[in-house]
Design a protein around this motif. Structure first.
Motif: not given
Length: 535
Positions: A61-81
């Protein structure tokens, strides 16, 4: 039959492993949602990049971020069904299936960066309920809401989240990692296992608590079982003498030959060490000579009232050569051939005798050692009693079947120092003691016992025709004083008895090594084991 403690531990290990496998892959592993943080990094870490300014200039919204961070999430079906929308641990009326909280940070934006299948796109289109983010005023951090995605097996998606430090946050240091959880409140369906999120940078999800408990329990059982083996078997690194395959827990009495006694005593100790339940007394008092040993065996069989078609399981007798007399209930089998030697008092001054000279000495034709080039000492002959196998071997193999002349005194201590004479003793030990004590005395013994006395300097082993007493000399046909050793049983001992097992042990590799180390050659190493003769 009861289980041994170590066998019980092994059984528990198998049961726990199978239970863990069934739980992991049949229950928990059937439906498992794997949530990972593949990246969680501040934009400032790229400050040295030539394009770092792009990251530093991120705005909302026009305001600069003070301390930006990035997070990459991975969601996976690791089961058998397949994961269904009803499997998420949230109330049915909650459109969000997973909530990810970022403590001390607010969520600026997010974008789905990867879908493993095109069919997943419909869950993330604009306006779909359950997908987005919130920054509650009273909360501890920003919250990312992920929808109840229907995930086929091995399907996954990734979401990139842009964050900034929460206004008013004065905490220093790195931000805490995100927390995955279902929506608070409402019933929880125990269908989907939500695995805990790893710390950023880790590729693998940590094992669930039940799996860690099972692994620790299995490790504890393995250590306990190893300690039990060490306590029961001593320092067990490699067991060079494994327990006999026909190990029998029982008691066995040995009788007979004093010449073979050292080898039998060592074999008995070796067998008992390998087979802890076996008890074989090895006292020298049980070996009183070949003849007395046969008598003891027959007495034991008669006292036990063994039927004529059965055998005694707990007694064996050993003889130097075939037993004299008639013994219709006894069976014999050769086990070895032993080597014997003449022994002479050290002061006689003789080391070698021809076969003819040995015969002249025992026939009374030589009465002083000076006649053979030795010292001026009268010849004193020390013999074993009639019935001794060692004496029988001397008569048969060396003296051409001619028995020595009768004893002149009943006690060797009564021999006169200046007059030739003869006496008799009842064992190999008393024979060697008498020869060591009486100047000019000549006797005989099996090689191993004679070697102990000659090493002490009391007696010398006399060679015959310049050949030293040894298994090799007997095998070559150059040394005459030897005899086949026989084991006698009262009838045929049961195959599962300790008597039968011990005889098999003597014929095995360990038993053969023990016999040879004690100056005997086991029958298994002869050209014809059935006759057990050197040639």
């Amino acid at each position: 039959m009861g289980l041994d403690f170590d066998k019980l531990l092994a059984l528990l290990s198998i049961v726990i492993a199978l239970t863990a496998f069934g739980w992991e892959f049949g229950v928990v592993g059937r439906k498992r949602l794997d949530c990972r943080v593949q990246m969680d990094t501040p934009a400032s870490e790229a400050i040295h990049s030539p394009y770092a300014g792009v990251l530093r200039d991120l705005q909302q919204d026009g305001d600069r971020l003070d301390e930006p961070t990035f997070a990459l999430l991975r969601i996976e079906n690791a089961g058998r069904a397949q994961i269904e929308t009803a499997d998420y641990l949230v109330p049915d009326d909650d459109p969000s299936g997973i909530r990810v909280t970022f403590p001390r940070r607010r969520v600026v934006g997010l974008v789905v960066t990867e879908l493993s299948q095109d069919e997943l796109h419909d869950f993330f289109t604009a306006g779909v309920a359950g997908f987005g983010f919130d920054n509650p005023d009273q909360g501890r951090g920003g919250v990312v809401r992920l929808p109840k995605v229907k995930l086929p097996r091995r399907a996954h998606y990734q979401v990139l989240v842009v964050l900034d430090r929460r206004p008013g946050d004065s905490g220093g240091g790195p931000f805490p990692g995100p927390v995955f959880r279902g929506a608070p409140g409402g019933p929880r369906r125990r269908r989907t296992a939500l695995t805990p999120a790893p710390r950023p940078g880790r590729d693998r999800t940590p094992a669930p608590r039940p799996a860690r408990v099972g692994i620790n329990l299995l490790a504890g059982l393995a250590v306990t079982q190893a300690m039990v083996i060490i306590v029961q078997g001593g320092m067990l690194i490699l067991d060079e003498d494994p327990a006999p395959l026909d190990c029998v827990s029982a008691t066995l009495s040995l009788h007979g030959s004093t010449a073979l006694a050292p080898a039998l005593q060592e074999a008995a100790r070796s067998y008992a060490e390998a087979c802890r339940g076996a008890r074989i007394p090895v006292s020298g008092l049980t070996f009183t000579g070949s003849g007395p040993g046969i008598t003891e065996l027959e007495r034991a069989g008669q006292n036990a009232a063994i039927p004529v078609d059965a055998g005694l399981a707990d007694h064996l007798a050993f003889t130097d050569g075939p037993a004299a007399g008639n013994h219709p209930r006894l069976l014999r089998r050769p086990v070895a051939y032993s080597v014997f030697t003449l022994v002479l008092h050290k002061d006689a001054g003789v080391l070698n005798l021809s076969l003819e000279q040995v015969r002249d000495l025992h026939a009374g034709r030589v009465t002083n050692w000076s006649q053979l080039g030795g010292a001026d000492l009268p010849v004193h002959l020390v013999h074993r009693h009639i019935g001794s196998g060692t004496r029988g071997a001397l008569v048969q193999r060396v003296l051409s079947g001619r028995e020595p002349e009768q004893a002149t005194v009943s006690d060797c201590a009564a021999l006169e120092a200046s007059t030739p004479g003869r006496c008799e003793v009842d064992s190999t030990r008393t024979m060697l003691d008498a020869v060591a004590r009486i100047p000019g005395a000549l006797g005989y013994s099996e090689v191993r016992n004679a070697a102990r006395h000659s090493a002490a300097g009391d007696v010398v082993q006399v060679r015959i025709d310049s050949r030293r007493a040894s298994v090799d000399a007997v095998r070559d046909g150059a040394y005459p004083y030897w005899q086949t050793e026989y084991a006698y049983t009262y009838g045929e001992p049961p195959a599962e008895s300790l008597a039968a097992a011990f005889l098999r042990y003597l014929n095995g590799q360990i038993g053969q090594d023990i016999l040879r180390a004690n100056g005997s050659q086991g029958c298994a190493g002869t050209p014809n084991p059935a006759s057990c003769e050197p040639t």
